[in-house]
Scaffold this motif. Structure first.
Motif, mmCIF file in Angstrom:
data_model
loop_
_atom_site.group_PDB
_atom_site.id
_atom_site.type_symbol
_atom_site.label_atom_id
_atom_site.label_comp_id
_atom_site.label_asym_id
_atom_site.label_seq_id
_atom_site.Cartn_x
_atom_site.Cartn_y
_atom_site.Cartn_z
ATOM 1 N N VAL A 186 2.328 5.731 -3.613
ATOM 2 C CA VAL A 186 3.309 6.646 -4.215
ATOM 3 C C VAL A 186 3.372 6.443 -5.727
ATOM 4 O O VAL A 186 3.371 7.411 -6.507
ATOM 5 N N PHE A 187 3.396 5.188 -6.166
ATOM 6 C CA PHE A 187 3.471 4.912 -7.605
ATOM 7 C C PHE A 187 2.212 5.367 -8.328
ATOM 8 O O PHE A 187 2.275 5.803 -9.483
ATOM 9 N N VAL A 221 3.967 -1.179 -13.065
ATOM 10 C CA VAL A 221 2.588 -1.530 -12.726
ATOM 11 C C VAL A 221 2.031 -2.551 -13.711
ATOM 12 O O VAL A 221 1.410 -3.552 -13.316
ATOM 13 N N GLN A 222 2.245 -2.329 -14.987
ATOM 14 C CA GLN A 222 1.686 -3.235 -15.994
ATOM 15 C C GLN A 222 2.327 -4.616 -15.931
ATOM 16 O O GLN A 222 1.645 -5.627 -16.124
ATOM 17 N N THR A 246 0.829 -1.208 0.000
ATOM 18 C CA THR A 246 0.000 0.000 0.000
ATOM 19 C C THR A 246 0.861 1.255 0.000
ATOM 20 O O THR A 246 0.567 2.224 -0.713
ATOM 21 N N THR A 247 1.931 1.240 0.794
ATOM 22 C CA THR A 247 2.815 2.407 0.855
ATOM 23 C C THR A 247 3.455 2.680 -0.500
ATOM 24 O O THR A 247 3.426 3.811 -1.016
ATOM 25 N N VAL A 248 4.035 1.632 -1.090
ATOM 26 C CA VAL A 248 4.697 1.792 -2.394
ATOM 27 C C VAL A 248 3.662 2.088 -3.480
ATOM 28 O O VAL A 248 3.867 2.953 -4.343
ATOM 29 N N ILE A 300 4.915 -6.947 -4.015
ATOM 30 C CA ILE A 300 5.136 -6.412 -5.366
ATOM 31 C C ILE A 300 3.835 -6.349 -6.164
ATOM 32 O O ILE A 300 3.466 -5.280 -6.680
ATOM 33 N N PRO A 301 3.075 -7.470 -6.306
ATOM 34 C CA PRO A 301 1.799 -7.336 -7.033
ATOM 35 C C PRO A 301 0.797 -6.466 -6.292
ATOM 36 O O PRO A 301 -0.002 -5.765 -6.924
ATOM 37 N N ALA A 302 0.828 -6.507 -4.952
ATOM 38 C CA ALA A 302 -0.088 -5.649 -4.194
ATOM 39 C C ALA A 302 0.170 -4.180 -4.499
ATOM 40 O O ALA A 302 -0.771 -3.395 -4.668
ATOM 41 N N SER A 303 1.447 -3.798 -4.587
ATOM 42 C CA SER A 303 1.769 -2.396 -4.886
ATOM 43 C C SER A 303 1.302 -2.008 -6.285
ATOM 44 O O SER A 303 0.847 -0.877 -6.505
#
Length: 260
Positions: A73-74, A93-94, A68-70, A137-140
């Protein structure tokens, strides 16, 4: 569809859920009582299963906190006008939105070392922390898309009003836009939480002592088919007990925000 029919469907749904919550523990208890040896084995292994389930909870909470934090921001960086910043974030992201969780867990397990050196001291880097990174990683990536969509859903008049009041773009984002985005982002964020929580069972494949790993250890040690069945029923019931309230709360929030 009439209100009476909808009410009847809701009552039927609640009845089926109550039966499910009651029947599954009752089946396990009756099955154990029918064979006292089986019951003793189950009681013996329950603390071990419980410690594994706590690891699932810890991994899911840590992964969602980091993701969630990363991701927040992204999600903001996806909207900046500077292409050298936006394009790498969009590519991240993609790519990771469409990457299998199991592949990412294996990747982080083998990429990161077993020990890290801090001020000349060797500190262990446990597998469960690697699983946290693999799921974060996928959560972000998902949270980034949720944040981007929430920001874009805010009417442009909000930005114009903030500018008219003398706010800079950063101040408007922080004090006016993001608080509204939080309300819109909460239901899909909870869906991601449920998905990541269920994905923590994949950590058993890289040696993390979590619930599925504990159930497999117990089944291997006892070597009884009926115990194995009950052990995996307990695994299913534990994940259902954790994820079902999240799903119900998500649906309730969606209805509330839709009518608000």
């Amino acid at each position: 569809m009439t209100t009476a029919v909808l009410s009847e469907q809701r009552r039927s749904g609640r009845l089926l859920r109550n039966i499910g919550f009651t029947a599954l523990p009752l089946v396990i208890v009756l099955w154990s009582l029918a064979d006292l040896t089986l019951g003793r084995e189950l009681v013996t292994w329950l603390p071990y299963l419980g410690s594994g389930f706590m690891m699932n909870v810890v991994i899911s909470l840590c992964a969602m906190t980091l993701g969630t934090t990363v991701g927040a921001v992204f999600g903001i960086l996806e909207l900046v006008s500077f292409k050298l910043v936006r394009y790498p974030v969009v590519a991240y992201v993609q790519v990771f939105r469409n990457a299998p969780h199991l592949v990412l867990i294996f990747a982080t397990t083998y990429i990161f070392p077993f020990e890290i050196v801090v001020a000349g001291n060797y500190l262990p880097f446990p597998d469960w922390m690697k699983a946290v990174i693999g799921l974060a990683i996928p959560a972000s990536a998902y949270v980034a898309e949720i944040t981007r969509g929430a920001i874009l859903s805010i009417p442009t008049t909000q930005w114009e009003a903030a500018k008219g009041l003398g706010f800079s773009r950063g101040q408007a984002l922080r004090w006016i836009i993001l608080p509204q985005c939080l309300r819109r982002s909460l239901p899909p964020w909870m869906n991601i939480l449920a998905s990541i929580t269920m994905g923590t069972s994949l950590a058993s494949l890289v040696g993390v002592h979590e619930l599925l790993h504990a159930a497999t250890d117990a089944s291997t040690s006892v070597r009884r088919l009926d115990f194995t069945i009950i052990a995996y029923i307990v695994v299913m019931a534990a994940f259902f007990t954790l994820c079902y309230p999240i799903a119900r709360l998500t649906r309730r929030l969606e209805r509330r925000f839709k009518t608000a």
